[in-house]
Design an enzyme around this catalytic site. Structure first.
Site, PDB file in Angstrom:
ATOM      1  N   GLY A 475       0.803  -1.220   0.000  1.00  0.00           N
ATOM      2  CA  GLY A 475       0.000   0.000   0.000  1.00  0.00           C
ATOM      3  C   GLY A 475       0.836   1.270   0.000  1.00  0.00           C
ATOM      4  N   SER A 561       8.199  -4.682   5.459  1.00  0.00           N
ATOM      5  CA  SER A 561       8.270  -4.836   6.912  1.00  0.00           C
ATOM      6  C   SER A 561       9.257  -5.948   7.197  1.00  0.00           C
ATOM      7  CB  SER A 561       6.880  -5.128   7.479  1.00  0.00           C
ATOM      8  OG  SER A 561       6.350  -6.244   6.808  1.00  0.00           O
ATOM      9  N   GLU A 611      10.456   9.037   9.751  1.00  0.00           N
ATOM     10  CA  GLU A 611       9.323   9.733  10.361  1.00  0.00           C
ATOM     11  C   GLU A 611       8.080   8.865  10.458  1.00  0.00           C
ATOM     12  OE1 GLU A 611       7.792  11.742  12.474  1.00  0.00           O
ATOM     13  OE2 GLU A 611       8.975  13.408  11.697  1.00  0.00           O
ATOM     14  N   LEU A 618       2.398  11.973  10.555  1.00  0.00           N
ATOM     15  CA  LEU A 618       2.448  13.067  11.549  1.00  0.00           C
ATOM     16  C   LEU A 618       3.898  13.369  11.945  1.00  0.00           C
ATOM     17  CD1 LEU A 618      -0.457  11.976  13.943  1.00  0.00           C
ATOM     18  CD2 LEU A 618      -0.532  13.744  12.181  1.00  0.00           C
ATOM     19  N   ASP A 683       2.764  -3.732  17.914  1.00  0.00           N
ATOM     20  CA  ASP A 683       3.058  -2.605  17.025  1.00  0.00           C
ATOM     21  C   ASP A 683       3.106  -1.289  17.811  1.00  0.00           C
ATOM     22  OD1 ASP A 683       3.561  -1.920  14.301  1.00  0.00           O
ATOM     23  OD2 ASP A 683       1.660  -0.815  14.362  1.00  0.00           O
ATOM     24  N   LYS A 687       6.297   1.338  18.512  1.00  0.00           N
ATOM     25  CA  LYS A 687       6.288   2.796  18.326  1.00  0.00           C
ATOM     26  C   LYS A 687       6.677   3.499  19.619  1.00  0.00           C
ATOM     27  CE  LYS A 687       2.657   2.536  14.862  1.00  0.00           C
ATOM     28  NZ  LYS A 687       1.249   2.732  14.624  1.00  0.00           N
TER      29      LYS A 687
END
Ligand code: ASP
Length: 820
Positions: A475, A561, A611, A618, A683, A687
Site C-alpha cells: 500500500g 516490513s 518519520e 504526523l 506494534d 512505536k
C-alpha cells in the site's frame, strides 16, 4: 561548393555499407564538387598489423592473409551480385594482385624475422588502397567520372615513415596542378602520403581523418565531412552512457583538447589544417544519414549549444611520479626528463609539477612504459642524491571533462569530488589543464565506467537529482509512487529531478540505472518473468546493484516490513545511500544497532529518516528532535499510537461489535495484513519504544510492558481468515467492558505511556473526558508530550496516524528532506 567526404572503417565494413556510402557520394556529387577520402574496411588495418607481427615471430601468418582475402572476396562477390555492371573478374584481379604482394612480403619478413619500415607501411596501407579501387568500380558502373589522387605522389610528408606530418604548402602546389573538371568525383585513399624520396609513408593510425583535412586544405574546400558510426561529437562514449547527447557545435579549440585527452571522433592532427584554412568540419553518422551531426568551427561562428560539454577518457595509463629532495633542482631534472622523452617519441598525456611539494608527475600510455622506465632509471642513477623516490602507479584512467571555463566552476568541481567520495571512488589526482577548458581526474581503471557515468550525470543534471531505490510496493510503496508521479512536474520547477532506479517486491526487481519510465511501471513490473527463489537471493541482487558506484544522490526507501532487509541498512549507508524507512524493524532492534546506525550515517554524511515509524505522516520524530535541539526536556508521554486500534475502539463506543470493527479496520487498510499484529499491542509497543529512544532512554523492546487486548484464554495460533471468524466469540466480552466504562462516564482506549522514569507501558485504559485522548477515534492518533517548556498544558499532536495516503506522504516528505 567543394565538399570533402571522408568515410571511416565502420562505414565501409561490408558490401552493404560500401554500397550505402556510394549512394551518399552520388547524392552529394549531384549538388557539389565532391572529393572522397576512404579508410580501410573495419578491422583490416589491425589484421595487416597482426600479419606482420605473426610473420616476424614465425607464427601462422598465412591464416591471416586468407582471412583478409576472404573478407574482400565476400565484399566484391556481394557487390557484383547486386550490380551487374560491376565486373567481379576485374575486382578479383586487383585483390589478387595485392594479396600476392602480402604473401610475398610476409615471407620475407618471416625469413628476416623483422619488418623494415618501408615494407611495413606498404603492407599496412593495403586496406585503404583496396577500398578505393572497389569504390572506384562502383562509381564507374554508375557512369561517374572519377579522378584518382595518388597520395604518395601528391601529399608530401616529413618525419617518421609510420607517423609522418604533411607539408601542406608543398602538397597544395602539387594538388593544384591536377586538372579537375567539376563533374568528376575525386577519390583518394586515406592514411597514406609520400616523402621526398617518393616512398609510401603513413600518417599514423586513424590517419585518414588527417588525409581528409589535408585534402580539404589543398582543394580549398568549403566543408569537410567526416562520416563515422556515431551521431557526432557526443557528451560521452555512448557505449558507457546510453544517454549520451550530441553536441551541435564545437570550436576547433575544444575538439583539439578533446582529441588530445582521448576522444576518438577526430584525429588530433586533422584539426590544425582545418583551423588554419578555416574550413568547417562536420561529424556525420553513416547509419543515420539525415542527422545533423556536429559542426566544428571558429569560436565566433558557433551557435549556442543545448549540450555544451564532453567527457572523454584514456585507459591503461601509468602514472610516473618523481619525488625530489631539493626544490632547486626540480627544473633541471624536469628538463633532462623531457628531453629524453622527446627523443624516444614518447607522448606525455598530462604533466604536473610542484615546487612546493617537490614532485614531478606525468602520465603515459602503457605502450610507452618500457622506454619511459629506462629513462627514469637512468635519471635516478645520475641524480641519486637529489631524488627521494620514483613511484609508478599502473592501471589508471584519465577522465576529462571538456567545458568552457570549467576550471573556474568551483561548485561543479566540488560536487564531483563529493559524489566520487560518496561513491568510494578515489580520485588519485586532479589536473586543471592550462587551457582552463578542461579538467582531468585520475582514477583507478576499474572505476572508469562508474566515474564517467557519474560525471556525465552531474554535469547533465544541474538540478537536485534524486535516485530512488524503492523496496516494497505494498500500500505505502504504491501510493508513494503515485504521489511522486503526481508531483514530478511541480518538483521539476523547483529544480528537483526524481528518478526511480529500482522497484522491488519480495520476489521481483525492476531496475534501470538511469531511471525507469515510471508512468507505466506497473505493466513493466508485471512483465518481469525472472522471479527470485527466496528473499536472500533478491537481497543479494539488490546489493550487487547498489554497489555499482554510479549514482549521484541515491536513496533507499524501505517500505517493506522485512527484518532481513533491515539487516542490510549498514551496508546501504556504507555504499553512499541515504536511507528512508517506513519499516520499524530496525529502529526496534537492539539499542546497540540503533546507536550504531546513527553514528554511521553521521560519519558518512548520509540521512537516515524514519518519520513514518511513528504516527504515519504526523511530524512526531521531527518534533521530538526539534524539542531536544532547542534545549527542551521531555518529561512524560502518553498517546494513542495505533490508527487501527483508535478506529476499533472508536467503533466500540458506538456499539459496533468488536469482530465487525476489526473487519472494517482491515478493509480500510488501517491494520497490518494480519490484524493480530495490531491487536497484540506489539506494534504500539514498537512505536512507544522508538519514542522513548528518541527521548533518550536506552531501552529494548522487552522493556516495554504490554498488557494484551485479547483475553489470555483466547487461543489464536490459526491463519488470518480463521482468526477473523473466531473473534466473533469475543464480541460479548468487549461489549461488556464498554458498557461498564460508559456507566463510569469513561471510555476505553489503548494507550502507550512513558513515565518520568522512562518506564513504558501499553495497555487498555479507562479515561475520562478531561484526558485529550478521550475524543480520539476513527483512526486518529494522538501524542501528548509533557516537557519542561510545554506546561502545564502539554504539547499535543493529533491526526490520522495510519493509512496509505498519509504514511506515503510522510515518506515523501522524508524524501524531500533528504536533499535539503
Ligand atoms: N585504416 C587506418 C587505421 O585503422 C587509418 C584510418 O582508418 O584512419 O588506423
Amino acid at each position: 561548393m567543394i565538399k570533402i567526404l571522408k568515410f571511416g572503417g565502420t562505414s565501409l565494413a561490408d558490401a552493404k555499407r560500401i554500397l550505402s556510402v556510394s549512394e551518399i557520394i552520388q547524392e552529394e556529387s549531384k549538388k557539389n564538387q565532391v572529393a572522397v577520402v576512404l579508410s580501410a574496411p573495419a578491422k583490416i588495418t589491425n589484421n595487416l598489423e597482426k600479419l606482420i607481427k605473426y610473420a616476424k615471430k614465425k607464427k601462422k601468418y598465412k591464416k591471416i592473409i586468407l582471412k583478409i582475402k576472404n573478407k574482400f572476396l565476400k565484399i566484391i562477390t556481394k557487390i557484383s551480385n547486386k550490380n551487374k555492371n560491376i565486373s567481379f573478374k576485374d575486382l578479383y584481379k586487383i585483390i589478387n594482385k595485392e594479396i600476392k604482394f602480402l604473401k610475398k612480403y610476409s615471407k620475407i619478413i618471416y625469413l628476416l624475422k623483422k619488418c623494415p619500415k618501408k615494407i611495413f607501411s606498404q603492407i599496412i596501407s593495403k586496406g585503404e588502397i583496396l577500398s578505393t579501387y572497389i569504390m572506384m568500380h562502383i562509381l564507374h558502373s554508375k557512369k561517374n567520372k572519377i579522378i584518382l589522387i595518388n597520395p604518395v605522389k601528391k601529399i608530401l610528408s616529413k618525419g617518421n615513415i609510420l607517423d609522418s606530418y604533411v607539408d601542406i604548402n608543398q602538397s597544395i602546389k602539387k594538388i593544384q596542378k591536377i586538372k579537375i573538371s567539376n563533374q568528376s568525383i575525386i577519390l583518394m585513399p586515406g592514411f597514406i602520403a609520400g616523402n621526398k624520396k617518393k616512398e609510401l609513408v603513413l600518417l599514423g593510425r586513424n590517419g585518414s581523418d588527417y588525409s581528409a583535412a589535408i585534402l580539404s586544405a589543398c582543394l580549398r574546400a568549403d566543408i569537410c565531412e567526416i562520416w563515422t558510426d556515431v551521431n557526432g561529437v557526443l557528451t560521452c562514449d555512448p557505449k558507457i552512457v546510453d544517454q549520451a547527447k550530441t553536441l551541435k557545435n564545437m570550436t576547433y579549440k575544444n575538439i583539439i583538447e578533446l582529441s588530445n585527452l582521448g576522444a576518438k571522433v577526430l584525429h588530433p592532427k586533422s584539426i590544425y589544417p582545418l583551423k588554419k584554412f578555416k574550413i568547417p568540419c562536420y561529424i556525420k553518422n553513416t547509419f543515420n544519414k539525415n542527422f545533423y551531426g556536429t559542426k566544428i568551427y571558429k569560436k565566433n561562428k558557433i551557435k549556442k549549444n543545448k549540450y555544451n560539454f564532453s567527457i572523454t577518457y584514456i585507459d591503461n595509463i601509468y602514472m610516473c611520479c618523481i619525488k625530489i629532495n631539493n626544490n632547486q633542482i626540480i627544473h633541471k631534472i624536469q628538463k633532462k626528463l623531457l628531453n629524453s622523452i622527446r627523443k624516444k617519441y614518447i607522448s606525455i598525456i598530462l604533466f604536473s609539477n610542484s615546487i612546493n611539494f617537490n614532485y614531478i608527475n606525468f602520465y603515459i600510455e602503457k605502450k610507452h612504459f618500457k622506454n619511459t622506465n629506462k629513462i627514469l632509471k637512468k635519471i635516478y642513477k645520475n641524480s641519486k642524491k637529489n631524488i627521494k623516490k620514483i613511484k609508478i602507479i599502473k592501471k589508471l584512467s584519465i577522465i576529462s571533462l571538456v567545458k568552457k571555463n570549467v576550471i573556474k566552476k568551483k561548485d561543479l568541481i566540488h560536487k564531483i569530488n563529493k559524489i566520487f567520495k560518496n561513491s568510494q571512488i578515489q580520485i588519485i589526482n586532479t589536473i586543471k589543464n592550462t587551457s582552463k577548458n578542461s579538467i582531468s581526474f585520475i582514477i583507478k581503471s576499474k572505476n572508469k565506467n562508474s566515474g564517467i557515468k557519474l560525471i556525465h550525470k552531474i554535469v547533465l543534471n544541474k538540478n537536485n537529482l534524486i535516485e530512488i531505490f524503492l523496496l516494497g510496493i505494498g500500500g505505502i510503496g504504491k501510493t508513494l509512487l503515485k504521489q511522486i508521479i503526481q508531483e514530478k512536474k511541480s518538483l521539476k520547477k523547483k529544480n528537483i529531478i526524481i528518478k526511480i532506479c529500482l522497484i522491488s517486491n519480495s520476489n521481483k526487481i525492476l531496475f534501470k540505472e538511469n531511471g525507469i519510465n515510471i508512468k507505466n511501471w506497473k505493466e513493466k513490473f508485471k512483465k518481469i518473468k525472472n522471479k527470485f527463489q527466496n528473499k536472500e537471493k533478491l537481497i543479494q541482487k539488490i546489493n550487487q546493484i547498489i554497489k555499482k558506484k554510479c549514482y549521484v544522490n541515491p536513496i533507499i526507501i524501505d517500505c517493506t516490513s522485512s527484518k532481513e532487509i533491515s539487516y542490510k541498512y549498514f551496508k546501504y549507508i556504507k555504499n553512499g545511500f541515504h536511507l528512508i524507512t517506513a519499516n520499524k524493524k530496525f529502529n526496534t532492534g537492539s539499542i546497540k544497532n540503533y546507536k550504531k546506525i546513527r553514528n554511521l550515517s553521521y560519519k558518512h554524511n548520509k540521512k537516515f529518516l524514519y518519520e513514518t515509524n511513528v504516527g504515519g505522516g504526523l511530524p512526531i520524530i521531527q518534533t521530538i528532535k526539534n524539542l531536544k535541539q532547542t534545549g527542551d526536556k521531555l518529561l512524560k508521554f502518553q498517546g494513542i499510537l495505533s490508527g487501527s486500534l483508535s478506529f476499533i475502539f472508536g467503533k466500540l463506543d458506538k456499539g459496533i461489535l468488536f469482530s465487525k470493527a476489526v473487519q472494517q479496520a482491515k478493509e480500510k487498510g488501517l491494520t497490518e495484513p494480519d490484524p493480530r499484529e495490531d491487536l497484540s499491542g506489539l506494534d504500539v509497543a514498537r512505536k512507544l519504544l522508538i519514542i522513548a529512544r528518541e527521548m533518550g532512554y536506552n531501552l529494548e523492546l522487552k522493556d516495554i510492558k504490554i498488557k494484551k487486548i485479547l483475553p489470555r484464554s483466547f487461543k489464536n495460533n490459526i491463519n488470518v481468515e480463521k482468526f477473523l471468524k473466531k473473534i466473533k466469540k469475543l464480541d460479548q466480552y468487549f461489549s461488556k467492558k464498554i458498557s461498564q466504562s460508559k456507566k463510569n462516564k469513561k471510555r476505553i482506549r489503548f494507550i502507550g505511556t512513558i513515565n518520568k522514569n522512562g518506564n513504558c507501558k501499553v495497555k487498555l485504559s479507562e479515561i475520562d473526558k478531561k484526558n485529550p485522548l478521550y475524543k480520539i477515534k476513527n483512526g486518529e492518533n494522538a501524542f501528548i508530550f509533557y516537557s519542561k517548556y510545554y506546561q502545564p498544558i502539554p504539547l499535543v499532536i493529533r491526526g490520522y496516524g495510519a493509512g496509505k495516503q498519509v504514511t506515503a506522504s510522510g515518506v515523501f516528505s522524508d524524501l524531500l528532506n533528504s536533499i535539503l
